[in-house]
Motif scaffolding. Sequence first.
Motif, short mmCIF file in Angstrom:
data_model
loop_
_atom_site.label_atom_id
_atom_site.label_comp_id
_atom_site.label_asym_id
_atom_site.label_seq_id
_atom_site.Cartn_x
_atom_site.Cartn_y
_atom_site.Cartn_z
N ARG A 16 0.80 -1.23 0.00
CA ARG A 16 0.00 0.00 0.00
C ARG A 16 0.83 1.27 0.00
O ARG A 16 0.30 2.37 -0.20
CB ARG A 16 -0.90 0.03 1.25
CG ARG A 16 -2.02 -0.98 1.31
CD ARG A 16 -3.22 -0.64 0.45
NE ARG A 16 -3.78 0.67 0.65
CZ ARG A 16 -4.74 0.97 1.50
NH1 ARG A 16 -5.26 0.06 2.26
NH2 ARG A 16 -5.21 2.21 1.59
N LEU A 17 2.15 1.16 0.24
CA LEU A 17 2.97 2.36 0.41
C LEU A 17 3.02 3.23 -0.84
O LEU A 17 2.88 4.45 -0.74
CB LEU A 17 4.40 1.99 0.83
CG LEU A 17 4.56 1.42 2.23
CD1 LEU A 17 6.03 1.16 2.53
CD2 LEU A 17 3.96 2.34 3.28
N ASN A 18 3.23 2.64 -1.99
CA ASN A 18 3.37 3.43 -3.22
C ASN A 18 2.09 4.20 -3.54
O ASN A 18 2.13 5.39 -3.84
CB ASN A 18 3.78 2.52 -4.38
CG ASN A 18 4.19 3.30 -5.60
OD1 ASN A 18 4.84 4.33 -5.50
ND2 ASN A 18 3.82 2.80 -6.77
N GLY A 19 0.95 3.52 -3.48
CA GLY A 19 -0.32 4.18 -3.77
C GLY A 19 -0.65 5.27 -2.77
O GLY A 19 -1.16 6.33 -3.13
N THR A 20 -0.34 5.01 -1.50
CA THR A 20 -0.57 6.01 -0.46
C THR A 20 0.29 7.23 -0.70
O THR A 20 -0.17 8.38 -0.59
CB THR A 20 -0.28 5.40 0.94
OG1 THR A 20 -1.14 4.28 1.13
CG2 THR A 20 -0.49 6.41 2.03
N GLN A 21 1.56 7.01 -1.04
CA GLN A 21 2.47 8.12 -1.34
C GLN A 21 1.93 8.93 -2.51
O GLN A 21 1.90 10.17 -2.46
CB GLN A 21 3.85 7.58 -1.66
CG GLN A 21 4.83 8.65 -2.14
CD GLN A 21 6.16 8.06 -2.56
OE1 GLN A 21 6.67 7.14 -1.94
NE2 GLN A 21 6.71 8.61 -3.63
N LYS A 22 1.54 8.27 -3.58
CA LYS A 22 1.04 8.98 -4.76
C LYS A 22 -0.21 9.80 -4.43
O LYS A 22 -0.35 10.93 -4.91
CB LYS A 22 0.74 7.99 -5.88
CG LYS A 22 1.99 7.48 -6.55
CD LYS A 22 1.67 6.54 -7.69
CE LYS A 22 2.97 6.08 -8.34
NZ LYS A 22 2.72 5.21 -9.49
N HIS A 23 -1.10 9.25 -3.61
CA HIS A 23 -2.30 9.99 -3.23
C HIS A 23 -1.95 11.19 -2.35
O HIS A 23 -2.35 12.32 -2.63
CB HIS A 23 -3.29 9.10 -2.49
CG HIS A 23 -4.42 9.87 -1.88
ND1 HIS A 23 -5.46 10.36 -2.63
CD2 HIS A 23 -4.64 10.28 -0.61
CE1 HIS A 23 -6.29 11.04 -1.83
NE2 HIS A 23 -5.81 10.99 -0.60
N PRO A 52 8.51 16.41 -0.90
CA PRO A 52 8.04 15.03 -1.05
C PRO A 52 9.14 14.02 -0.73
O PRO A 52 10.32 14.28 -0.95
CB PRO A 52 7.65 14.95 -2.54
CG PRO A 52 7.34 16.37 -2.91
CD PRO A 52 8.30 17.21 -2.11
N ILE A 53 8.71 12.88 -0.18
CA ILE A 53 9.65 11.82 0.18
C ILE A 53 9.22 10.50 -0.44
O ILE A 53 8.08 10.36 -0.87
CB ILE A 53 9.74 11.64 1.71
CG1 ILE A 53 8.39 11.20 2.30
CG2 ILE A 53 10.24 12.90 2.39
CD1 ILE A 53 8.43 10.73 3.73
N SER A 54 10.12 9.56 -0.47
CA SER A 54 9.80 8.18 -0.85
C SER A 54 9.38 7.47 0.42
O SER A 54 10.19 7.30 1.33
CB SER A 54 11.01 7.49 -1.46
OG SER A 54 10.81 6.09 -1.48
N TYR A 55 8.11 7.06 0.51
CA TYR A 55 7.64 6.39 1.71
C TYR A 55 8.41 5.10 1.97
O TYR A 55 8.78 4.82 3.11
CB TYR A 55 6.15 6.09 1.61
CG TYR A 55 5.24 7.29 1.76
CD1 TYR A 55 5.73 8.60 1.81
CD2 TYR A 55 3.87 7.13 1.85
CE1 TYR A 55 4.88 9.68 1.95
CE2 TYR A 55 3.02 8.22 1.99
CZ TYR A 55 3.52 9.49 2.04
OH TYR A 55 2.69 10.57 2.18
N ALA A 56 8.65 4.32 0.92
CA ALA A 56 9.35 3.04 1.09
C ALA A 56 10.75 3.26 1.65
O ALA A 56 11.18 2.57 2.58
CB ALA A 56 9.41 2.28 -0.23
N ASN A 57 11.48 4.23 1.11
CA ASN A 57 12.84 4.51 1.60
C ASN A 57 12.81 5.05 3.02
O ASN A 57 13.64 4.68 3.85
CB ASN A 57 13.55 5.52 0.69
CG ASN A 57 13.91 4.93 -0.66
OD1 ASN A 57 13.93 3.72 -0.84
ND2 ASN A 57 14.18 5.80 -1.61
#
Length: 145
Positions: A16-23, A52-57
């Motif tokens: 879910r991290l990528n989609g959450t970050q994009k939203h 903006p940050i990379s949530y996964a990183n």
Amino acid sequence: MANYAVIRMEKYKKDRLNGTQKHNQREFQKSKNENIDRGRSHLNYDLINGQPISYANAVREKIEGRVKRKVRDDAVLVSEFLITASPDYMNGLSDTEQRRYFEAAVDHLKEKYSAENMLYATVHMDEATPHMHVGIVPITEDGRL
């Protein structure tokens, strides 16, 4: 009409991290959410990060050296809180008062879950009711996720 403070928590795993970050960071070209007014997206802000940050990183950085065990593939990596209030109440506040409302909520979550675990606190001003998404990496004091 009665006014209510609103807080909701949802658990996010790796998928879910990528989609959450994009939203949250409005990185998409098109969204299924018809309530977003792209002309107002420039009014959004993050109380934790200046850019903006990379949530996964960022999650990986918070976990490294603090979590003692190997992280399971299905582990909850982020607890996301949605914070807002009744539409009449939120829209009746000035921008300064709304910001204070969100800052007070972040302060409360920092006390409860540790500032070190905070990932983001993104305020969306481009939807009908101002609201904030707060991401916390749920690391306990004894180094468990």
